[in-house]
Scaffold this motif. Structure first.
Motif, PDB file in Angstrom:
ATOM      1  N   GLY A  62      -0.901  -1.439   7.751  1.00 53.34           N
ATOM      2  CA  GLY A  62       0.328  -0.732   7.713  1.00 53.34           C
ATOM      3  C   GLY A  62      -0.352   0.672   6.586  1.00 53.34           C
ATOM      4  O   GLY A  62      -1.640   1.245   6.985  1.00 53.34           O
ATOM      5  N   CYS A  63       0.686   2.010   5.960  1.00 49.81           N
ATOM      6  CA  CYS A  63      -0.214   2.986   6.052  1.00 49.81           C
ATOM      7  C   CYS A  63      -1.224   3.086   4.997  1.00 49.81           C
ATOM      8  O   CYS A  63      -0.885   1.522   3.908  1.00 49.81           O
ATOM      9  CB  CYS A  63       1.652   3.471   5.198  1.00 49.81           C
ATOM     10  N   SER A  64      -1.362   4.659   4.789  1.00 53.33           N
ATOM     11  CA  SER A  64      -2.989   4.659   3.794  1.00 53.33           C
ATOM     12  C   SER A  64      -1.911   4.511   2.682  1.00 53.33           C
ATOM     13  O   SER A  64      -3.154   3.807   1.552  1.00 53.33           O
ATOM     14  CB  SER A  64      -3.597   5.471   3.769  1.00 53.33           C
ATOM     15  N   ILE A  65      -1.122   4.584   2.094  1.00 54.35           N
ATOM     16  CA  ILE A  65      -0.687   4.216   0.487  1.00 54.35           C
ATOM     17  C   ILE A  65      -0.434   3.315   0.218  1.00 54.35           C
ATOM     18  O   ILE A  65      -1.640   2.386  -1.364  1.00 54.35           O
ATOM     19  CB  ILE A  65       0.933   4.969   0.410  1.00 54.35           C
ATOM     20  N   SER A  66      -0.319   1.830   1.248  1.00 53.89           N
ATOM     21  CA  SER A  66      -0.020   0.274   0.247  1.00 53.89           C
ATOM     22  C   SER A  66      -1.063  -0.002   0.579  1.00 53.89           C
ATOM     23  O   SER A  66      -1.755  -0.545  -0.277  1.00 53.89           O
ATOM     24  CB  SER A  66       0.798  -0.488   1.842  1.00 53.89           C
ATOM     25  N   GLN A  67      -2.757   0.198   1.868  1.00 57.04           N
ATOM     26  CA  GLN A  67      -3.273  -0.234   1.858  1.00 57.04           C
ATOM     27  C   GLN A  67      -4.542   0.187   0.541  1.00 57.04           C
ATOM     28  O   GLN A  67      -5.238  -0.831  -0.415  1.00 57.04           O
ATOM     29  CB  GLN A  67      -4.261  -0.269   2.999  1.00 57.04           C
ATOM     30  N   ALA A  68      -4.751   1.911   0.353  1.00 56.01           N
ATOM     31  CA  ALA A  68      -5.503   2.338  -0.823  1.00 56.01           C
ATOM     32  C   ALA A  68      -4.477   1.444  -2.199  1.00 56.01           C
ATOM     33  O   ALA A  68      -5.932   1.285  -3.045  1.00 56.01           O
ATOM     34  CB  ALA A  68      -5.097   3.682  -1.012  1.00 56.01           C
ATOM     35  N   SER A  69      -3.872   1.405  -1.945  1.00 54.46           N
ATOM     36  CA  SER A  69      -2.983   1.303  -3.405  1.00 54.46           C
ATOM     37  C   SER A  69      -3.475  -0.588  -4.007  1.00 54.46           C
ATOM     38  O   SER A  69      -3.951  -0.715  -4.766  1.00 54.46           O
ATOM     39  CB  SER A  69      -1.178   1.045  -4.122  1.00 54.46           C
ATOM     40  N   THR A  70      -3.687  -1.356  -2.978  1.00 55.22           N
ATOM     41  CA  THR A  70      -4.326  -3.064  -2.999  1.00 55.22           C
ATOM     42  C   THR A  70      -5.722  -2.658  -3.839  1.00 55.22           C
ATOM     43  O   THR A  70      -5.880  -4.054  -4.154  1.00 55.22           O
ATOM     44  CB  THR A  70      -3.636  -3.257  -1.398  1.00 55.22           C
ATOM     45  N   SER A  71      -6.302  -1.389  -2.443  1.00 57.15           N
ATOM     46  CA  SER A  71      -7.831  -1.937  -3.046  1.00 57.15           C
ATOM     47  C   SER A  71      -7.591  -1.285  -4.775  1.00 57.15           C
ATOM     48  O   SER A  71      -8.795  -1.900  -5.469  1.00 57.15           O
ATOM     49  CB  SER A  71      -8.172  -0.149  -2.148  1.00 57.15           C
ATOM     50  N   VAL A  72      -7.214  -0.363  -5.144  1.00 54.40           N
ATOM     51  CA  VAL A  72      -7.450   0.500  -6.135  1.00 54.40           C
ATOM     52  C   VAL A  72      -6.994  -1.195  -7.236  1.00 54.40           C
ATOM     53  O   VAL A  72      -7.311  -1.140  -8.407  1.00 54.40           O
ATOM     54  CB  VAL A  72      -6.572   1.707  -6.189  1.00 54.40           C
ATOM     55  N   MET A  73      -5.953  -1.592  -6.349  1.00 55.05           N
ATOM     56  CA  MET A  73      -5.268  -2.960  -8.130  1.00 55.05           C
ATOM     57  C   MET A  73      -6.686  -3.369  -7.828  1.00 55.05           C
ATOM     58  O   MET A  73      -7.061  -4.480  -9.197  1.00 55.05           O
ATOM     59  CB  MET A  73      -4.199  -3.459  -7.570  1.00 55.05           C
ATOM     60  N   THR A  74      -7.446  -4.400  -6.797  1.00 59.94           N
ATOM     61  CA  THR A  74      -8.405  -4.867  -6.693  1.00 59.94           C
ATOM     62  C   THR A  74      -9.610  -4.449  -7.728  1.00 59.94           C
ATOM     63  O   THR A  74     -10.255  -5.533  -8.536  1.00 59.94           O
ATOM     64  CB  THR A  74      -8.865  -5.649  -5.212  1.00 59.94           C
ATOM     65  N   ASP A  75      -9.874  -3.183  -7.727  1.00 56.27           N
ATOM     66  CA  ASP A  75     -11.179  -2.861  -8.984  1.00 56.27           C
ATOM     67  C   ASP A  75     -10.133  -3.219 -10.366  1.00 56.27           C
ATOM     68  O   ASP A  75     -11.493  -3.237 -11.063  1.00 56.27           O
ATOM     69  CB  ASP A  75     -11.156  -0.902  -8.696  1.00 56.27           C
ATOM     70  N   VAL A 125       7.464   4.321  -2.468  1.00 56.90           N
ATOM     71  CA  VAL A 125       7.901   3.662  -3.649  1.00 56.90           C
ATOM     72  C   VAL A 125       7.071   1.913  -3.000  1.00 56.90           C
ATOM     73  O   VAL A 125       5.493   1.061  -3.454  1.00 56.90           O
ATOM     74  CB  VAL A 125       8.553   3.302  -4.825  1.00 56.90           C
ATOM     75  N   LYS A 126       7.576   1.637  -2.495  1.00 50.99           N
ATOM     76  CA  LYS A 126       7.265   0.048  -2.470  1.00 50.99           C
ATOM     77  C   LYS A 126       6.160   0.204  -1.558  1.00 50.99           C
ATOM     78  O   LYS A 126       5.648  -1.095  -1.263  1.00 50.99           O
ATOM     79  CB  LYS A 126       8.471  -0.957  -0.763  1.00 50.99           C
ATOM     80  N   CYS A 127       5.696   1.121  -0.880  1.00 51.64           N
ATOM     81  CA  CYS A 127       4.240   0.824   0.042  1.00 51.64           C
ATOM     82  C   CYS A 127       2.984   0.378  -1.314  1.00 51.64           C
ATOM     83  O   CYS A 127       2.752  -0.756  -0.540  1.00 51.64           O
ATOM     84  CB  CYS A 127       4.083   2.013   0.605  1.00 51.64           C
ATOM     85  N   ALA A 128       3.064   1.370  -2.108  1.00 56.05           N
ATOM     86  CA  ALA A 128       1.797   1.574  -3.296  1.00 56.05           C
ATOM     87  C   ALA A 128       1.782  -0.056  -4.111  1.00 56.05           C
ATOM     88  O   ALA A 128       1.144  -0.519  -4.780  1.00 56.05           O
ATOM     89  CB  ALA A 128       2.766   2.665  -4.104  1.00 56.05           C
ATOM     90  N   LEU A 129       3.923  -0.736  -4.554  1.00 56.44           N
ATOM     91  CA  LEU A 129       3.798  -1.563  -4.684  1.00 56.44           C
ATOM     92  C   LEU A 129       3.343  -3.142  -4.329  1.00 56.44           C
ATOM     93  O   LEU A 129       3.462  -3.574  -4.715  1.00 56.44           O
ATOM     94  CB  LEU A 129       5.232  -1.694  -5.322  1.00 56.44           C
ATOM     95  N   LEU A 130       2.988  -3.015  -2.934  1.00 52.79           N
ATOM     96  CA  LEU A 130       2.927  -3.698  -2.095  1.00 52.79           C
ATOM     97  C   LEU A 130       2.160  -4.965  -2.143  1.00 52.79           C
ATOM     98  O   LEU A 130       2.161  -6.148  -3.315  1.00 52.79           O
ATOM     99  CB  LEU A 130       2.810  -3.857  -0.844  1.00 52.79           C
ATOM    100  N   GLY A 131       0.776  -4.477  -2.629  1.00 50.46           N
ATOM    101  CA  GLY A 131      -0.889  -5.242  -2.291  1.00 50.46           C
ATOM    102  C   GLY A 131       0.091  -5.464  -4.548  1.00 50.46           C
ATOM    103  O   GLY A 131      -1.048  -6.650  -4.833  1.00 50.46           O
ATOM    104  N   TRP A 132       0.221  -4.971  -5.659  1.00 52.78           N
ATOM    105  CA  TRP A 132       0.024  -4.996  -6.589  1.00 52.78           C
ATOM    106  C   TRP A 132       1.252  -6.199  -6.790  1.00 52.78           C
ATOM    107  O   TRP A 132       1.346  -7.605  -7.525  1.00 52.78           O
ATOM    108  CB  TRP A 132       1.568  -3.957  -7.888  1.00 52.78           C
TER     109      TRP A 132
END
Length: 154
Positions: A62-75, A125-132
């Motif tokens: 997916g987009c950079s926002i969804s993937q980056a947000s998931t990466s940040v969340m894991t940290d 917003v949904k992109c950023a929230l996906l991983g969370w």
């Protein structure tokens, strides 16, 4: 460098070098979440050691926002107790629903604060929230399967 440029750079850094990416075993729960609006998706696995998140691994597209947000969340959640992770989820959700008007706590959300600007764009917003959302779902599934296992033992 403007603050927006810095924020974009942090998002791109996490997108290029995704932290905790790649599905690992063993795990306690696995979930698959999709954003039907844009097609972003994530498959996420969580491992718990008692009340501590010992690992989160994922693969997604997916987009950079969804993937980056998931990466940040894991940290932010790996190595911490589940309650801390769920509290951060709630803070991140509040920030994302704040339409860019909520000042996030940088000490708690660390790189996650860069997504405050994304909150001004409802379609993202949904992109950023996906991983969370996948993290919260996986925690609840892992905890419910632990509860079932305890009941079966008794």
């Amino acid at each position: 460098m403007k603050i927006d440029d810095l924020y974009q750079e942090i998002i791109l850094d996490h997108y290029r070098a995704k932290h905790h990416s790649g599905l690992r075993t063993p795990y306690d729960a696995e979930v698959h979440h999709v954003n039907p609006v844009c097609g972003d998706e994530v498959k996420l696995r969580i491992s718990l050691d008692g009340d501590v998140v010992s690992d989160v691994s994922y693969e997604g597209q997916g987009c950079s926002i969804s993937q980056a947000s998931t990466s940040v969340m894991t940290d932010l959640v790996v190595g911490h107790d589940v309650a801390h992770g769920l509290d951060l989820h709630a803070e991140f959700l509040t920030m994302m629903q704040g339409k860019g008007e909520i000042e996030p706590d940088e000490e708690r959300l660390e790189d996650g604060v860069v997504f405050a600007g994304v909150a001004r764009f409802p379609a993202r917003v949904k992109c950023a929230l996906l991983g969370w959302s996948a993290f919260k779902d996986a925690v609840l599934r892992a905890q419910s399967s632990e509860t079932r296992a305890e009941v079966e033992v008794q």
